[in-house]
Design an enzyme around this catalytic site. Structure first.
Site, PDB file in Angstrom:
ATOM      1  N   PHE A  15       1.003  -0.979  -0.062  1.00 13.78           N
ATOM      2  CA  PHE A  15       0.014   0.094   0.010  1.00 13.78           C
ATOM      3  C   PHE A  15       0.992   1.128  -0.017  1.00 13.78           C
ATOM      4  O   PHE A  15       0.421   2.177  -0.632  1.00 13.78           O
ATOM      5  CB  PHE A  15      -1.018   0.046   1.114  1.00 13.78           C
ATOM      6  CG  PHE A  15      -1.952   1.118   1.187  1.00 13.78           C
ATOM      7  CD1 PHE A  15      -3.061   0.952  -0.127  1.00 13.78           C
ATOM      8  CD2 PHE A  15      -2.321   2.008   2.003  1.00 13.78           C
ATOM      9  CE1 PHE A  15      -3.702   2.130  -0.109  1.00 13.78           C
ATOM     10  CE2 PHE A  15      -3.327   3.011   1.950  1.00 13.78           C
ATOM     11  CZ  PHE A  15      -3.874   3.101   0.804  1.00 13.78           C
ATOM     12  N   LYS A 191     -11.877  -4.448  10.921  1.00 19.30           N
ATOM     13  CA  LYS A 191     -12.224  -5.146   9.882  1.00 19.30           C
ATOM     14  C   LYS A 191     -11.433  -6.463   9.358  1.00 19.30           C
ATOM     15  O   LYS A 191     -11.826  -7.269   8.868  1.00 19.30           O
ATOM     16  CB  LYS A 191     -12.822  -4.219   8.837  1.00 19.30           C
ATOM     17  CG  LYS A 191     -11.554  -3.483   8.100  1.00 19.30           C
ATOM     18  CD  LYS A 191     -10.722  -3.936   7.024  1.00 19.30           C
ATOM     19  CE  LYS A 191      -9.350  -3.071   6.748  1.00 19.30           C
ATOM     20  NZ  LYS A 191      -8.646  -3.811   5.918  1.00 19.30           N
ATOM     21  N   THR A 248     -12.858  -6.065   2.190  1.00 15.84           N
ATOM     22  CA  THR A 248     -11.768  -6.957   2.774  1.00 15.84           C
ATOM     23  C   THR A 248     -12.494  -8.339   2.949  1.00 15.84           C
ATOM     24  O   THR A 248     -11.512  -9.458   3.007  1.00 15.84           O
ATOM     25  CB  THR A 248     -11.171  -6.373   3.993  1.00 15.84           C
ATOM     26  OG1 THR A 248      -9.986  -7.121   4.237  1.00 15.84           O
ATOM     27  CG2 THR A 248     -11.958  -6.490   5.101  1.00 15.84           C
TER      28      THR A 248
END
Length: 341
Positions: A15, A191, A248
């Site tokens: 990322f 998450k 995700t």
């Protein structure tokens, strides 16, 4: 920040590399700092990060560097994409240099010993810095491949949000703003745990109804916990909550989903993480989240269930059976149930 100053991205993972490319494509000079000199040299020579984003060309305006001190001296805006386990140890020795900088965390994790989010660690290390977080449904490879993507920059510092929007917002990458830094960051961290469960469910051939139930109850559970910790429940209806949770828990490109899928195929946790070859923050987050939920008395059956699977010898089928036998609660915790009592 003046336009001439380069922008720093701290971290050589997937990322961080995708964000460095976005910044460069928007006309900025970027210093991407990483610890590994061999990795930096490979990127410099081949213009590719084969370890994390194989096949993606690194923009010419991204300069891979290994001198953190010089990088911090050169840059006023720094995107921090370090693993949660390393962030404090890497940046604490440079605390003085961070004073007055704009530090934007890209890391979706929680520090094990303290239960601090990454922006809280940054605040602790550098109380004079300006702090923000970036979170949302942002799979690194899709960002790097210019799939249409949206994200949230969150900070109480409105000028910081505007600066991040100015440097990152582009043709395929939209940047929305939020003042709920804590809620946005907590959503990004929580998450990851549920993505592991979702990956396991797919590997075990569970139906679409089951996956939908897991995702929806995950949203209820993480929102319940976040509100207990002081976040705004409405934040979880946005990109950093339901948006990030959906991607995700649904995509094989998600690192935490991949770990769950490998577990569902019968691999051990150690082998699943080794096969991934990159940090899956959900495994670390699960341990601290289970302990915190017990400490605060927040009902989190999915977290307890996944912990039982990974560390107490239970199977996913056993956990789901227990969930199905539990007393049904209200569908949405933050809607009045008057008239149903």
């Amino acid at each position: 920040m003046t336009e001439q100053r380069p922008i720093a991205v701290l971290g050589g993972g997937s990322f961080g590399t995708a964000v460095a490319n976005l910044l460069a494509e928007n006309g900025h000079q970027v210093r991407q700092w990483m610890r590994d000199p061999e990795q930096a040299e490979a990127i410099r020579v081949n213009r590719e990060n084969p370890r994390y984003l194989k096949g993606i060309k690194i923009h010419a305006a991204v300069t891979p560097v290994t001198d953190l001190q010089a990088t911090l001296d050169d840059c006023d805006l720094c995107f921090v994409a370090l693993p949660s386990s390393a962030l404090r140890s890497v940046l604490a020795p440079h605390a003085e240099r961070l004073s007055g900088k704009m530090l934007v965390s890209l890391t979706k994790g929680i520090e094990a010993q303290t239960f601090k989010l990454m922006s809280e660690i940054l605040e602790e290390i550098a109380p004079q810095a300006r702090i923000g977080v970036l979170s949302g449904p942002n799979l690194a490879r899709e960002v790097a491949e210019h799939a249409l993507t949206a994200t949230v920059v969150a900070s109480e510092d409105e000028a910081l949000c505007e600066q991040v929007q100015a440097v990152l917002h582009g043709r395929t990458f939209r940047v929305y703003a939020s003042a709920d830094r804590f809620g946005v960051e907590l959503g990004g961290a929580l998450k990851n745990v549920y993505a592991i469960i979702a990956g396991m469910a797919v590997a075990l051939g569970m139906g679409e109804n089951t996956k939908s139930m897991l995702i929806t109850r995950a949203l209820a559970e993480m929102t319940r916990f976040a509100v207990n910790q002081g976040a705004n429940p409405m934040t979880f209806l946005g990109l950093a909550g339901v948006g990030d949770l959906i991607v995700t828990c649904s995509s094989p490109k998600s690192r935490n989903y991949q770990v769950g899928f490998a577990l569902g195929q019968g691999l051990s946790l150690e082998d699943a993480v080794t096969r991934l070859g990159e940090v899956a923050e959900g495994v670390n987050t699960l341990k601290v989240l289970k302990a915190k939920a017990q400490e605060t008395g927040v009902y989190m059956p999915l977290v307890a269930g996944l912990h039982a699977i990974l560390f107490e010898g239970r199977t996913l089928n056993q956990v789901i059976e227990l969930l199905m036998r539990a007393e049904p609660k209200t569908d949405v915790d933050f809607i009045s149930t008057s008239g149903f009592n």
